[in-house]
Scaffold this active site. Structure first.
Site, mmCIF file in Angstrom:
data_model
loop_
_atom_site.group_PDB
_atom_site.id
_atom_site.type_symbol
_atom_site.label_atom_id
_atom_site.label_comp_id
_atom_site.label_asym_id
_atom_site.label_seq_id
_atom_site.Cartn_x
_atom_site.Cartn_y
_atom_site.Cartn_z
ATOM 1 N N ASN A 114 15.681 10.123 -0.983
ATOM 2 C CA ASN A 114 14.322 10.394 -0.480
ATOM 3 C C ASN A 114 14.510 11.007 0.904
ATOM 4 O OD1 ASN A 114 11.737 10.354 0.482
ATOM 5 N ND2 ASN A 114 11.350 8.203 0.014
ATOM 6 N N ARG A 129 13.308 12.465 -4.687
ATOM 7 C CA ARG A 129 11.855 12.371 -4.569
ATOM 8 C C ARG A 129 11.362 13.692 -3.984
ATOM 9 N NH1 ARG A 129 8.295 9.750 0.036
ATOM 10 N NH2 ARG A 129 6.288 9.901 -1.000
ATOM 11 N N HIS A 137 1.864 9.433 -4.326
ATOM 12 C CA HIS A 137 2.349 8.083 -4.662
ATOM 13 C C HIS A 137 2.446 7.925 -6.188
ATOM 14 C CE1 HIS A 137 0.365 6.342 -0.752
ATOM 15 N NE2 HIS A 137 1.637 6.621 -0.516
ATOM 16 N N HIS A 192 -2.407 1.033 -4.158
ATOM 17 C CA HIS A 192 -1.139 1.146 -3.416
ATOM 18 C C HIS A 192 -1.504 1.138 -1.931
ATOM 19 C CE1 HIS A 192 3.009 2.917 -2.713
ATOM 20 N NE2 HIS A 192 2.406 3.114 -1.557
ATOM 21 N N LEU A 193 -1.318 -0.020 -1.297
ATOM 22 C CA LEU A 193 -1.745 -0.180 0.096
ATOM 23 C C LEU A 193 -0.519 -0.367 0.984
ATOM 24 C CD1 LEU A 193 -4.652 -2.754 -0.535
ATOM 25 C CD2 LEU A 193 -4.755 -0.253 -0.624
ATOM 26 N N ASN A 199 1.500 1.910 4.495
ATOM 27 C CA ASN A 199 1.043 2.645 5.672
ATOM 28 C C ASN A 199 0.204 3.836 5.191
ATOM 29 O OD1 ASN A 199 0.844 2.752 8.425
ATOM 30 N ND2 ASN A 199 2.602 4.128 8.613
ATOM 31 N N GLY A 200 0.708 4.533 4.161
ATOM 32 C CA GLY A 200 -0.138 5.456 3.385
ATOM 33 C C GLY A 200 -0.789 4.614 2.291
ATOM 34 N N ARG A 217 -4.038 7.596 8.936
ATOM 35 C CA ARG A 217 -4.862 8.688 8.368
ATOM 36 C C ARG A 217 -6.283 8.195 8.129
ATOM 37 N NH1 ARG A 217 -0.829 9.553 3.664
ATOM 38 N NH2 ARG A 217 1.035 9.657 4.940
ATOM 39 N N ARG A 244 -0.349 -6.937 9.973
ATOM 40 C CA ARG A 244 -0.016 -8.259 10.534
ATOM 41 C C ARG A 244 -0.585 -8.418 11.942
ATOM 42 N NH1 ARG A 244 6.027 -7.194 8.620
ATOM 43 N NH2 ARG A 244 5.238 -5.159 9.186
ATOM 44 N N VAL A 260 1.097 -3.687 2.361
ATOM 45 C CA VAL A 260 -0.106 -4.490 2.578
ATOM 46 C C VAL A 260 -0.499 -5.196 1.275
ATOM 47 C CG1 VAL A 260 -2.559 -4.425 3.206
ATOM 48 C CG2 VAL A 260 -0.917 -2.966 4.425
ATOM 49 N N GLY A 261 -0.542 -4.451 0.196
ATOM 50 C CA GLY A 261 -0.986 -5.002 -1.089
ATOM 51 C C GLY A 261 -0.129 -6.160 -1.567
ATOM 52 N N GLU A 262 1.189 -6.093 -1.295
ATOM 53 C CA GLU A 262 2.093 -7.146 -1.769
ATOM 54 C C GLU A 262 2.109 -8.362 -0.845
ATOM 55 O OE1 GLU A 262 5.990 -5.399 -2.483
ATOM 56 O OE2 GLU A 262 5.014 -3.665 -3.392
ATOM 57 N N GLU A 322 9.665 2.381 -6.298
ATOM 58 C CA GLU A 322 9.697 3.823 -6.527
ATOM 59 C C GLU A 322 11.110 4.320 -6.834
ATOM 60 O OE1 GLU A 322 6.602 5.935 -3.835
ATOM 61 O OE2 GLU A 322 6.927 3.968 -2.949
HETATM 62 P P1 AMP Z 1 4.726 0.403 3.253
HETATM 63 O O1 AMP Z 1 4.231 1.727 3.731
HETATM 64 O O2 AMP Z 1 4.469 0.140 1.807
HETATM 65 O O3 AMP Z 1 6.156 0.110 3.657
HETATM 66 O O4 AMP Z 1 3.836 -0.703 4.028
HETATM 67 C C1 AMP Z 1 3.950 -0.864 5.418
HETATM 68 C C2 AMP Z 1 2.817 -1.720 5.928
HETATM 69 O O5 AMP Z 1 2.746 -2.968 5.224
HETATM 70 C C3 AMP Z 1 2.962 -2.139 7.382
HETATM 71 O O6 AMP Z 1 2.477 -1.158 8.251
HETATM 72 C C4 AMP Z 1 2.134 -3.407 7.454
HETATM 73 O O7 AMP Z 1 0.791 -3.054 7.787
HETATM 74 C C5 AMP Z 1 2.116 -3.940 6.046
HETATM 75 N N1 AMP Z 1 2.808 -5.218 5.920
HETATM 76 C C6 AMP Z 1 4.121 -5.451 5.719
HETATM 77 N N2 AMP Z 1 4.376 -6.763 5.653
HETATM 78 C C7 AMP Z 1 3.187 -7.398 5.820
HETATM 79 C C8 AMP Z 1 2.772 -8.777 5.844
HETATM 80 N N3 AMP Z 1 3.648 -9.762 5.689
HETATM 81 N N4 AMP Z 1 1.470 -9.030 6.033
HETATM 82 C C9 AMP Z 1 0.572 -8.035 6.193
HETATM 83 N N5 AMP Z 1 0.902 -6.737 6.158
HETATM 84 C C10 AMP Z 1 2.187 -6.418 5.989
#
Ligand code: AMP
Length: 402
Positions: A10, A93, A182, A210-211, A213-214, A243, A286, A333-335, A386
């Site tokens: 990637n 990717r 995504h 899919h939550l 940063n994007g 964004r 967080r 965020v979603g996980e 991914e």
């Molecule tokens: P990603 O782009 O999928 O890597 O997601 C990154 C974002 O996930 C970060 O900017 C955080 O806002 C969020 N994130 C990661 N871990 C946590 C957590 N334990 N609780 C809440 N948000 C989280």
């Protein structure tokens, strides 16, 4: 010896993320990241999954060529070098495949030219992806290299969802339409959700959120994407880390005419300093949670705007699908953010949506249901993968060709 390993790359403008997988048992052999390529402070972090050893290197890595050579050296130390006969293919990717690439594709000169032709619609991503591909091709010209496109899963969207309501001639001339991104994540998560429900993907309708940063949402009917929230670029749709997501396009004219901002300044504003960050100065959920707990009103409002938009998309995709079997939360965020999941479905009992407090609070790396027992619509947390999806698609294609 049969070649069963796939290297997934990637490539960003100043970084390369990689994973080496063995497709015999879909296991990860090595994972790593090269950051700040082209700077004095480049850094490589490599983990051999089988031994658990992690190595880090710092110091200038001039370009993608040097980065990939450094990765190759690290892999070689673990006996996993890129010259190994066990390496079956490299999967790349690629962010934008336009309407042209509907499936993973073995890369040749023609494919490279087409990815290049898409640079005007993906000026940040496609050039970096191309650099990674060219470097890997130079390193192993004999090996199949496969492009897996972020847009491909969404090419099944009907025209009613994919077109903007603008002059068709102009839209066609400049390839202005909704592509979605995504896609590998939405494909993986919608399938994994069906599996969690014990059903075939053809038999379920899923809303994937899919939550990260994007952030993007998709409506998937029987395994086929019928709508998604990102558009011509990854700017449309949900409120994201930096964004804006959806906004009246006239905001742009207003900022230019009344605010005197240049197009580049507006581009940077909407992509880099809007979303949660623009609203409250933080894009990490967080930190926003911590601030809300301390009574910070700005963080609270940013969160409410984020959730309001998310709810609107859940409702919209419910209507698009007609019947929904599951809503799946994924990405950073979603996980991880149970409070986001709870807030997103709060008040949607009328749609059959709810979370069970204990189930929602439980943490884990596995796909799991968080809706109450016997719920009409399943609500699930489904960790995305991914790299595994890119490796699976790459290996399937190379296996077919062999
Ligand atoms: P990603 O782009 O999928 O890597 O997601 C990154 C974002 O996930 C970060 O900017 C955080 O806002 C969020 N994130 C990661 N871990 C946590 C957590 N334990 N609780 C809440 N948000 C989280």
């Amino acid at each position: 010896m049969t070649a069963t390993r796939v290297l997934v790359l990637n490539s960003g403008s100043s970084s390369v993320k990689y994973q080496l997988l063995d497709m015999r048992d879909a296991s990860r052999l090595a994972v790593g990241l090269v950051e700040r390529i082209g700077e004095q402070t480049s850094r490589l972090k490599h983990t051999c999954v089988t031994s658990g050893d992690t190595h880090e290197r710092s110091g200038p890595i001039a370009d993608h060529d040097a980065a990939l050579k450094a990765v190759s050296e690290e892999l070689a130390k673990d006996g996993l070098g890129l010259d190994s006969p066990e390496l079956a293919a490299i999967g790349h990717r690629v962010v934008h495949g336009g309407m042209f690439f509907t499936e993973p594709t073995v890369i040749d000169e023609e494919v490279l030219t087409e990815i290049e032709r898409l640079i005007p619609v993906a000026p940040l991503h496609n050039p970096a992806n191309l650099t990674g591909i060219r470097t890997a091709m130079a390193l192993r010209p004999d090996l199949p290299q496969v492009a897996v496109f972020d847009t491909a899963f969404h090419t099944t969207m009907p025209e009613s969802a994919a077109r903007y309501a603008i002059d068709t001639k102009i839209a066609d001339r400049y390839r202005v339409r909704r592509y979605g991104f995504h896609g590998t994540s939405h494909a993986y998560v919608s399938r994994a959700t069906a599996k969690l429900l014990g059903k075939a993907p053809e038999d379920v309708n899923v809303i994937v959120l899919h939550l990260g940063n994007g952030a993007s949402a998709s409506a998937v009917r029987g395994g086929v994407c019928v709508d998604t929230s990102m558009g011509l670029t990854p700017l449309e749709g949900l409120v994201m880390g930096t964004r804006s997501g959806d906004l009246d396009p006239a905001v742009i004219f207003h900022l230019q005419r009344v605010g005197g901002m240049s197009m580049d300044e507006i581009d940077t504003l909407l992509n880099k300093s809007s979303g949660l960050f623009g609203l409250c100065g933080d894009n990490d959920m967080r930190e926003i949670r911590r601030r809300m707990d301390e009574g910070d009103e700005q963080a609270r409002l940013a969160f409410e705007i984020y959730i309001h938009r998310l709810k609107k998309y859940i409702g919209a995709y419910y209507a698009v699908l007609g019947t929904v079997d599951a809503v799946a939360f994924t990405a950073g965020v979603g996980e991880n953010a149970d409070f986001v999941r709870a807030a997103a479905v709060a008040g949607l009992e009328g749609l059959g949506l709810a979370v069970d407090e204990d189930r929602n609070a439980r943490r884990g790396d596995e796909a799991r249901l968080i809706s109450p027992e016997g719920a009409r619509v399943a609500v699930a947390v489904v960790p995305t993968d991914e790299e595994m999806e890119i490796a699976t698609q790459t290996y399937a294609l190379v296996g077919k060709a062999a």
